[in-house]
Write a protein that holds these residues in place. Structure first.
Motif, PDB file in Angstrom:
ATOM      1  N   ASP A 131       0.843  -1.184   0.000  1.00 24.01           N
ATOM      2  CA  ASP A 131       0.000   0.000   0.000  1.00 24.01           C
ATOM      3  C   ASP A 131       0.882   1.239   0.000  1.00 24.01           C
ATOM      4  O   ASP A 131       2.046   1.207   0.425  1.00 24.01           O
ATOM      5  N   LEU A 160      -4.660  10.054  -0.110  1.00 19.47           N
ATOM      6  CA  LEU A 160      -4.715   9.171  -1.264  1.00 19.47           C
ATOM      7  C   LEU A 160      -4.110   7.836  -0.844  1.00 19.47           C
ATOM      8  O   LEU A 160      -2.941   7.767  -0.483  1.00 19.47           O
ATOM      9  N   ASP A 161      -4.929   6.789  -0.877  1.00 21.63           N
ATOM     10  CA  ASP A 161      -4.475   5.438  -0.561  1.00 21.63           C
ATOM     11  C   ASP A 161      -4.427   4.631  -1.850  1.00 21.63           C
ATOM     12  O   ASP A 161      -5.382   4.637  -2.631  1.00 21.63           O
ATOM     13  N   VAL A 162      -3.325   3.946  -2.053  1.00 26.51           N
ATOM     14  CA  VAL A 162      -3.144   3.096  -3.224  1.00 26.51           C
ATOM     15  C   VAL A 162      -2.789   1.701  -2.744  1.00 26.51           C
ATOM     16  O   VAL A 162      -1.967   1.545  -1.830  1.00 26.51           O
ATOM     17  N   THR A 163      -3.405   0.677  -3.321  1.00 25.37           N
ATOM     18  CA  THR A 163      -3.080  -0.694  -2.958  1.00 25.37           C
ATOM     19  C   THR A 163      -2.837  -1.507  -4.224  1.00 25.37           C
ATOM     20  O   THR A 163      -3.521  -1.340  -5.231  1.00 25.37           O
ATOM     21  N   ILE A 218      -7.432   2.394  -5.689  1.00 23.90           N
ATOM     22  CA  ILE A 218      -7.071   3.716  -5.187  1.00 23.90           C
ATOM     23  C   ILE A 218      -8.246   4.258  -4.386  1.00 23.90           C
ATOM     24  O   ILE A 218      -9.398   3.893  -4.618  1.00 23.90           O
ATOM     25  N   ALA A 276      -5.888  -4.241  -7.785  1.00 23.92           N
ATOM     26  CA  ALA A 276      -5.352  -2.959  -7.333  1.00 23.92           C
ATOM     27  C   ALA A 276      -6.509  -2.030  -7.027  1.00 23.92           C
ATOM     28  O   ALA A 276      -7.657  -2.268  -7.437  1.00 23.92           O
TER      29      ALA A 276
END
Length: 732
Positions: A265, A276-279, A353, A351
């Motif tokens: 992440d 802003l979270d990204v995985t 966001i 994935a």
């Protein structure tokens, strides 16, 4: 339109101001001097800090000063908020059940700090410590109106140390300003603090809060004034990679479960108010195992979200609609699916966001987009899941929120019906909260879209509540159309119109052992529009509840029910059992009592027996739990749920058991071992989950997890796995 606005303004005029017309306040002084976080408060800078004192008792009385006072000081520099707290006590016999982070406050000694950084009375950050230096943090949403708005799964980096003295303990805390969200140039935050003191049997708050309100309600706060305006926060970025190795076997399907996964992440702050979270290829296998549930109803059970990616600002996405009947977005839908045998299985996430937070003082924005994997063998398509939420603050603590949900597959799968290629929902919610939280409520309407959907595609409701010291009541009702559909939501059932008012009267004796007691009457009725509005369910609840000054609780409840089955149903859930016939109504009455002992004790327990009619038979139930505290290292507990259902022949009778013993061992504040055993003969499963966690750096963990599941009747293995997972939080 002008007339409508005038009426609304007149009705809501009392809600335009916060609960305190002249709130308590203090100044947070700016310092460039260094501070050592050691729990001693001997740094010279503390001499210039203002003292925050004058705590009020919340329990057992809410009308006198706290017997054991608390003194708080705050300082700040360009990057950090420093807090020093002196907590007075009558001795050193503290109640500390565990050394594990993110404890719940009830039943142990601790102090919590609440920061409403946007001054909206709706959302806040909570930081807390106990006398042994164990930390917790949480997000408060929906104005602190209930447990659903109290999220302890949130994690953030900060420092805190305590030191014990004779007659008091000291907490010294340093919280990076990047751990908060706030408006650049801000000079004021709203603040409150609450404390649990088990030795004096006292709960206290800095701002006085009446007992008919929750102790963490955001309607009751003072002001912390910054000596200099807060600047723009450095934009931090956190990268959280993981590596996960699993060795295991699914004996039921004779499949190898072994795999090696990598992913991670990223958390990026955008300005002072947005995240802003990204995985990428996320893995949630270290998340605490879900509790088993004995389900005697005809409907699906919803379980809480525990995955870190979905936690921050979760209220912005998940608080729409009615969480009982029709919540249009329920994040646990993402990452699961049904196979060809209608069994729930994991559906991998490729994935995702997630952008969420405050645009400014009055606007909040949420945008989530996640792509899930395809599983052609089980006829599961790859789906794109999008949620957009926009919230506008109105008056002092109310808001108007818009939601758009879209689940869609872009590939042409031959196994997919046209009606299942996409599903969309749009909705509007007005959330009401008066300045002093006397009036709260919700008004909403949602509409769904899918291929060739019918015209009964709406869902809406009203929930208006009045909460005072002696009288509470609610005017509640909602409907869910037969064609309303939300693939990413929790829809308990459709084709209903429901009315659920309630009234509650409370008493607060000035003498005797009772702290409070009261009576509640709650009639519920449900009609089915497609059956000419036939009444299919009613439920009359009559109850009395009491809380003692020594923290025990006692209640008694009477239930009068009517259920008209529109489909055959076996309440025992027996595989292949004879079901009660459809198109028939059942009247039944039952009784329950419940007792909760004083949780301050080394040994505490709760008991909840019940007996009465159940459809065309009878049901005896017993639910309870016991816990033993060998503080602060070992905590033992046992949960039990037993239901004896006796129905006449040829229908099924059953004795349903659910047993859940748990052992928690905290070797220190960094190493934790938790083992949970769950036995359910309704689910035909005996499960073992044992998790060893080493927090070797802030928010960085090494997990070793053992899972073992057996069929109950044959004691044959169902699945078994060992999971080794490493996560590391890297700030850039």
């Amino acid at each position: 339109m002008f007339y409508f606005r005038s009426v609304i303004s007149t009705l809501l005029f009392p809600f335009l101001f916060f609960a305190q017309t002249s709130p308590k306040q203090f100044t947070v002084k700016y310092t460039e001097d260094p501070l050592m976080i050691d729990g001693i408060l001997d740094d010279p800078a503390w001499q210039i800090a203002e003292s925050v004192h004058g705590f009020q008792q919340y329990f057992p009385s809410d009308s006198i000063p706290a017997l054991q006072q608390t003194d708080i000081k705050m300082l700040y520099n360009a990057s950090t908020l420093f807090i020093g707290i002196k907590v007075n006590t009558e001795g050193d016999n503290y109640v500390i059940p565990s050394l594990e982070r993110d404890y719940r406050a009830g039943g142990n000694d601790n102090i919590s700090l609440l920061f409403d950084t946007f001054n909206d009375g709706t959302n806040a950050f909570l930081f807390g410590m106990n006398p042994y230096g164990v930390r917790r943090e949480a997000l408060i949403s929906n104005g602190g109106s209930g447990p659903s708005g109290f999220t302890t799964s949130w994690d953030v980096k900060w420092q805190g140390e305590t030191k014990l003295y004779d007659g008091y303990y000291i907490c010294e805390i340093a919280i990076p300003l990047t751990s908060f969200k706030f408006k650049q140039g801000e000079t004021k935050w709203r603040f409150n603090s609450y404390r649990f003191d088990m030795q004096t049997n006292e709960q206290s708050t800095w701002i006085e809060i009446p007992q008919n309100q929750l102790i963490y309600s955001l309607a009751f706060m003072g002001d912390m004034i910054f000596e200099k305006p807060l600047g723009k926060s450095r934009t931090p970025m956190a990268i959280i990679p993981y590596a996960n190795a699993i060795v295991g076997k699914d004996y039921e399907n004779n499949e190898d479960m072994g795999k090696l996964n990598f992913g991670g992440d990223a958390k990026i702050s955008i300005g002072n108010g947005m995240n802003l979270d990204v995985t990428l290829n996320p893995d949630f296998s270290n998340v605490e195992v879900d509790n088993f549930v004995t389900n005697l109803s005809r409907f699906e059970v919803s379980l809480p979200e525990r995955r870190q990616f979905f936690i921050d600002n979760s209220d912005l996405f998940g608080s729409f609609g009615n969480d009982r009947d029709a919540n249009p977005f329920f994040s646990r839908r993402i990452g699961i699916a049904e196979n060809l045998e209608d069994e729930t299985i994991e559906n991998g996430i490729v994935a995702g966001i997630r952008l969420s937070g405050k645009i400014n003082e009055n606007w909040r924005l949420g945008l989530l987009n996640i792509q899930t994997e395809e599983d052609k063998e089980n006829h599961i398509p790859s789906n794109n899941n999008t949620v957009f939420a926009l919230q506008k603050k109105l008056f002092s603590r109310s808001n108007l929120s818009f939601l758009f949900v879209n689940r869609q597959t872009f590939e042409d799968y031959d196994f997919l019906e046209e009606a299942d290629r996409y599903n969309r929902v749009i909705g509007l919610d007005y959330n009401l909260a008066s300045a002093d939280n006397t009036w709260t409520g919700k008004f909403y309407y949602h509409k769904s879209f899918a291929h060739e959907i019918g015209d009964r595609d709406g869902s809406g409701g009203v929930d208006l509540r009045y909460n005072s010291r002696y009288l509470n009541f609610g005017l509640r009702g909602n409907f869910v159309g037969e064609d309303f559909r939300s693939d990413l939501g929790y829809i308990r059932r459709d084709d209903i119109v429901a009315a659920r008012p309630f009234v509650e009267v409370n008493f607060w004796p000035k003498k005797g052992k009772l702290n409070s007691h009261g009576f509640r009457f709650e009639p519920n009725a449900i009609w089915k529009p497609t059956m000419d509005y036939q009444n299919t369910d009613y439920f009359f609840f009559t109850g009395w509840q009491a809380q003692f000054k020594t923290q025990e609780e006692l209640s008694a409840r009477l239930f009068n029910r009517f259920t008209y089955l529109t489909d055959p149903f076996d309440p025992t859930g027996t595989d292949g059992g004879v079901e009660l016939p459809a198109d028939q109504g059942y009247y039944y009455t039952s009784y329950e009592v419940e007792f909760q002992s004083d949780r301050r004790r080394v040994f505490s327990y709760s008991l909840e027996p019940g007996y009465g009619d159940f459809y065309n038979g009878t049901r005896f139930s017993f639910e309870g739990d016991m816990s033993l505290r060998l503080q602060p290292t070992v905590f033992l507990s046992l949960g039990m749920n037993y239901n004896s259902i006796q129905l006449p022949e040829p229908y099924e009778s059953a004795d349903l058991w659910l047993l859940s013993p748990r052992i928690n061992i905290t070797f220190n504040k960094s190493v934790f071992w938790s083992t949970l055993v769950q036995y359910s003969n309704q689910l035909d499963n005996l499960g073992f989950n044992s998790r060893l966690q080493w927090r070797f750096a802030p928010l960085s963990d090494l997990f070793l997890v053992y899972n073992d599941n057996y069929f109950v009747n044959t004691i044959m293995p169902r699945s078994r796995s060992i999971n080794l997972k490493l996560t590391y939080w890297l700030n850039i």
